[in-house]
Design an enzyme around this catalytic site. Structure first.
Site, PDB file in Angstrom:
ATOM      1  N   HIS A 143       0.859  -1.190   0.000  1.00  0.00           N
ATOM      2  CA  HIS A 143       0.000   0.000   0.000  1.00  0.00           C
ATOM      3  C   HIS A 143       0.883   1.223   0.000  1.00  0.00           C
ATOM      4  O   HIS A 143       1.829   1.315   0.773  1.00  0.00           O
ATOM      5  CB  HIS A 143      -0.874   0.013   1.256  1.00  0.00           C
ATOM      6  CG  HIS A 143      -1.936  -1.026   1.243  1.00  0.00           C
ATOM      7  ND1 HIS A 143      -2.998  -0.987   0.386  1.00  0.00           N
ATOM      8  CD2 HIS A 143      -2.089  -2.148   1.979  1.00  0.00           C
ATOM      9  CE1 HIS A 143      -3.765  -2.035   0.585  1.00  0.00           C
ATOM     10  NE2 HIS A 143      -3.237  -2.763   1.552  1.00  0.00           N
ATOM     11  N   CYS A 185      -0.769   1.854  -4.931  1.00  0.00           N
ATOM     12  CA  CYS A 185      -1.537   3.018  -5.360  1.00  0.00           C
ATOM     13  C   CYS A 185      -0.569   4.165  -5.557  1.00  0.00           C
ATOM     14  O   CYS A 185       0.387   4.296  -4.789  1.00  0.00           O
ATOM     15  CB  CYS A 185      -2.553   3.413  -4.285  1.00  0.00           C
ATOM     16  SG  CYS A 185      -3.706   2.100  -3.921  1.00  0.00           S
TER      17      CYS A 185
END
Lengths: 394, 558
Positions: A143, A185
């Site tokens: 992440h 991301c």
């Protein structure tokens, strides 16, 4: 030996002409833990299998997995990790070597690994022992956000840290060329700050964009692979079929399909010498496969001359020893006599000396113990007196 | 602040009647000077504690300790200005049965010939006529090579022994194998004086050192240690063979760990007389190389060793009735997952030598392209296949292992970077000493430069004192190594260069010099504002109010 070496040199020439690098290393990092991040570990393990398939040995792969999905109590298929819902290939069951596991995967350890700044005694399997001829593949997943990547839900690494680490690697000539791949991301922001030359960087999504997972397995219960990694693997499995494949990085990056990946992957060429053109012509197996210039020994004549050399050497060693002995005997005869006298003296007084030594030792230890006991008794009696007499004085 | 408001509020009830109209009440009595001063002292006390205790404490605990590095001398070494590399070679000349004046004459002629053609500006030859017997001076030099101190004799790189041989047809020269001696045989009947002999000797000497000169030029070519005029261009073949040698050989290390492993595909043979075979073949070589590095030797045996699943495996060839191993399988032949190799024995690289004995049903196993049975993996080690012969017993005897160990010795000398020529191995070892000393000096200098750049660029990492100490030690040792090289004491130069390299690496790879080196400004704000804000706001406001009041009263008084 001369002809032999020239034969080797000729063969080495033939193989070196195509590849300027001499070894391949891979650093595969997953940065998330917990069951619902199963897909990040599956991403990393699929890359691990690919890189092994194409020939990089375990000793040159550094696999960093912060959690153990295979033995997780929530895993319905325990002992396995799958990256596809059809569950045809188990990524974890056999022949896997994890170098950093669990809480060892930290930002500090990762930067130490890259810059090779370790304490004494860190084993070679945890070190990135590259030199100036090594090509390195670095794959990170987890992440992330704008210019940072989250490690184990408790700390983060920023793009500046990575850039500085790479520049230190460049200063110390620890790589020839590097391919940096990241699937998180806002992944493309993480390589924005790189400034060390010789790096090709590619990420899965632009700033303010998320990267998505591809599909979930209903029986495992969570998503098993991310989109960008899924399509990269598809290319690698269908097009790069063996260690001698000719597919180039240009082919790999051209295969990106924004419609399928659902985010905008990016590539950074400007740090690579020769820019995009040179980078596109690099083969995929230059980073994913393993080059090993094996030099085959042809004729046996070199060995014959070596045999003669070794026999001459043995004779020389004997000559040395004789000469050294002659030198020593020549030195002085006085020293010989003195030595003999010393020996006699020592042998006669030896027994007495020994006894004295042992007696002396015992006495010393006894003395020390007794002194200690006296000191202890004094302290105790002092404290007892204090306890008894102090209230009377107050 | 609270004090003044308390005073104001306490003055109103004393008024009495007009409590309903506070805005038009009588003004509060002026503050007594005593209370003003008390208030000011209190505020001053708070600020005094902050300034004298708090602020220095914060600076002390958040500052990074960076010890001073001698950046100018580090950069000088990195730019190659601190040392002019130069290699003097002292060559002894002995001419039996001729008197000393003639020998000196010959020596001076050879010397002038060698200095005249000065394309080897890195190398300088000094020809010294040896009055003593050639044999004893050679022996003295050999002793010195073996590690002792040389008394009285300079460390000679080469001895030229000119022998008057009536049976010689023409003047010839040959190198003795294990001694640094160049024997020149001439026919005294034909060559009476030294004028024809001198050019021959000079050209022979130049030939001996040609390869080494090429190797060192190649090393120094793109470094700042030489100017472009000093180093001549090399032909592409020479360059590629030098490159091949460099990629094949291990980096220099003070200790190498050699491991000899026997991997058997089936259960027999299960033992080998490795110690004896090593003693015969490898130990003499290691003895000679001990002046350059230390070596440790380990052996192991592994039975039922299987091939890695990623290689195709041997294929049976009907025509030759042999099992062939393809070239593409060679790099993956060593099953890194299953075969216990590459251990962490200690500091220093491990050189692995693998002897593989295939099983009966897969033998004879040979390489497809050459039909041979051994190959070398650069910077890793060597592999050999020993096909079991009919009379194989459970134990491989030393006689069986003799040819195997010879091949391993050959591979070992290639992996250590021994150059190909000159033909005498002892000259090759001394040439390797010079090459290694040079490369270590270069590497230590570039590490110093990298460390200097690093300390300037990453301003937020701590530099402990041990780094500064290591850097000082490195510079000292580099100076000594350069000095030794220029004086011709090559073994001592190698030692100093090795220490310099070790210290430089230790300084650069200091484990406490890592850290998350970047803290963005937002992080700093996010940490300090909640921590110090609630404390800082009342103090700052009080101080500002006092300053305003002070200026107000001053204006009134003025």
């Amino acid at each position: 030996m001369k002809t032999l070496n020239s034969v080797w040199a000729f063969l080495a020439l033939a193989s070196i002409a195509c590849a300027a690098h001499t070894s391949n290393w891979a650093v595969l990092v997953s940065t998330s833990r917990f069951w619902f991040n199963y897909r990040h570990l599956a991403n990393t393990l699929s890359l691990y299998r690919t890189v092994k398939r194409l020939g990089i040995p375990d000793s040159q792969i550094l696999l960093l997995l912060p959690d153990d999905m295979a033995c997780n109590p929530r895993n319905a298929f325990s002992g396995t990790v799958y990256s596809n819902a059809d569950r045809r290939m188990d990524l974890y069951g056999e022949n896997v070597e994890v170098d950093y596991r669990g809480y060892e995967v930290t930002v500090e350890n990762f930067i130490r690994l890259l810059t090779d700044r370790w304490e004494e005694g860190v084993p070679a399997s945890k070190r990135l022992q590259t030199d100036e001829g090594s090509n390195i593949l670095i794959y990170m997943t987890g992440h992330g956000g704008s210019e940072f990547l989250k490690f184990q839900d408790s700390e983060e690494i920023s793009s500046w840290d990575l850039a500085d680490a790479f520049s230190q690697m460049r200063e110390k000539k620890r790589y020839n060329e590097m391919l940096f791949m990241i699937d998180t991301c806002q992944a493309n922001t993480l390589y924005r700050q790189f400034y060390a030359p010789g790096v090709i960087a590619t990420g899965s999504s632009e700033e303010d964009e998320s990267s998505y997972s591809h599909h979930a397995d209903n029986d495992v219960g969570v998503a098993v692979i991310d989109r960008w990694t899924y399509y990269v693997l598809e290319f690698l499995e269908t097009q790069v079929t063996g260690p001698t494949s000719d597919k180039t990085l240009g082919d790999l990056f051209d295969s990106y399909d924004v419609g399928k990946i659902h985010s905008n992957p990016g590539v950074r060429w400007d740090l690579f010498p020769g820019g995009e053109q040179a980078g596109r012509s690099r083969r995929v197996v230059d980073f994913f496969g393993n080059v090993q210039n094996v030099e085959v020994q042809g004729n046996q004549t070199g060995v014959e001359s070596l045999k003669e050399d070794l026999q001459g050497l043995k004779r020389l060693v004997q000559d040395y020893q004789a000469f050294a002995a002659a030198q020593e005997s020549n030195k002085t005869e006085m020293s010989d006599v003195v030595q003999r006298r010393n020996l006699e003296a020592v042998s006669s007084g030896k027994i007495r000396q020994k006894q004295r030594h042992t007696v002396g030792k015992l006495q010393l230890s006894e003395n020390a113990q007794w002194a200690r006991q006296v000191a202890g008794a004094t302290v105790l009696s002092g404290l007892a007196a204090l306890w008894y007499f102090a209230p009377k004085l107050m | 602040m609270s004090l003044s408001s308390a005073e104001e509020s306490s003055s109103t009830p004393a008024d009495g009647g007009s409590a309903t109209d506070p805005s038009h009440g009588p003004p509060p009595p002026p503050e007594q000077p005593k209370s003003t001063w008390t208030r000011r002292l209190i505020i001053l006390a708070f600020w005094a504690v902050i300034v004298t205790l708090g602020w220095p404490h914060w600076v002390f605990t958040t500052s990074i300790h960076r010890s001073d590095l001698p950046l100018e001398s580090m950069n000088r070494w990195a730019d190659g200005k601190a040392c002019q590399l130069h290699y003097p070679l002292y060559i002894g000349l002995a001419w039996d049965d001729y008197d000393i004046s003639q020998v000196q004459d010959l020596a001076s002629q050879v010397q002038s010939l060698l200095s005249a053609e000065n394309d080897l500006s890195l190398y300088d030859f000094y020809i010294i006529a040896d009055a003593t017997n050639a044999e004893t001076s050679q022996r003295a030099t050999l002793l010195a090579e073996a590690g002792g101190e040389l008394r009285g004799h300079r460390e000679h790189a080469l001895f030229v022994n000119v022998i008057a041989d009536p049976s010689a047809k023409s003047t010839s020269a040959s190198l003795r194998t294990w001694r640094p001696v160049l024997e020149v045989r001439h026919n005294p009947g034909r060559t009476v004086d030294s004028t024809t002999l001198a050019p021959f000797i000079a050209s022979e000497i130049r030939k001996v050192y040609e390869h080494e000169k090429d190797a060192i030029s190649h090393l120094l070519k793109d470094t700042p240690f030489t100017t472009s005029g000093q180093v001549e261009a090399l032909s592409p073949e020479v360059k590629s063979s030098l490159d091949a040698r460099r990629t094949r050989a291990f980096k220099y290390a003070a200790t190498y760990h050699l491991t000899f492993s026997l991997f058997t595909s089936s259960a027999s043979p299960s033992a080998w007389e490795a110690e004896q075979a090593l003693e015969e073949s490898i130990s003499p070589l290691l003895d000679r190389l001990s002046s350059i590095s230390e070596f440790t030797v380990d052996t192991q045996v592994q039975l039922l060793a299987s091939f890695s699943p990623s290689i195709a495996g041997p294929q049976y060839n009907e025509s030759t009735q042999e099992w062939k191993l393809q070239r593409t399988d060679l790099s993956g032949f060593v099953n890194a997952a299953e075969w216990p190799l590459n251990p962490g024995i200690g500091s220093g690289p491990t050189i692995n030598f693998v002897l593989f004995v295939p099983s009966e049903d897969q033998s004879p196993l040979v390489l497809a392209e050459t039909g041979g049975n051994s190959w070398l993996i650069p910077q890793w080690g060597g592999v050999q296949i020993l096909n079991p012969s009919g009379k194989q017993s459970e134990r491989l005897s030393a006689a069986d292992l003799r040819p195997v160990m010879l091949t391993f010795a050959d591979q070992l000398s290639a992996l250590l970077g021994l150059p190909d020529s000159p033909a005498s191995p002892s000259l090759r070892i001394t040439s390797l000493v010079r090459e290694r000393a040079t490369s270590l000096v270069l590497s230590a200098s570039s590490t110093l430069g990298a460390l200097a750049r690093l300390s300037l660029k990453l301003t937020s990492i701590a530099i402990p004192d041990s780094v500064a100490k290591s850097v000082d030690e490195t510079i000292l040792r580099l100076d000594e190594a350069c000095h030794d090289l220029r004086e011709g004491r090559y073994h001592r130069a190698l030692e100093n260069a090795r220490t310099a390299e070790g210290e430089a690496e230790q300084a650069f790879f200091e484990p406490s010099m890592v850290g998350q080196v970047y803290f963005p400004e937002e992080h700093k704000v996010a940490v300090y504002v909640p921590l110090l804000g609630p404390m800082a706001v009342p103090l700052v406001m009080a101080a500002l109010k006092e300053f305003r009041k002070l200026r107000g009263t001053k204006a009134k008084v003025a």
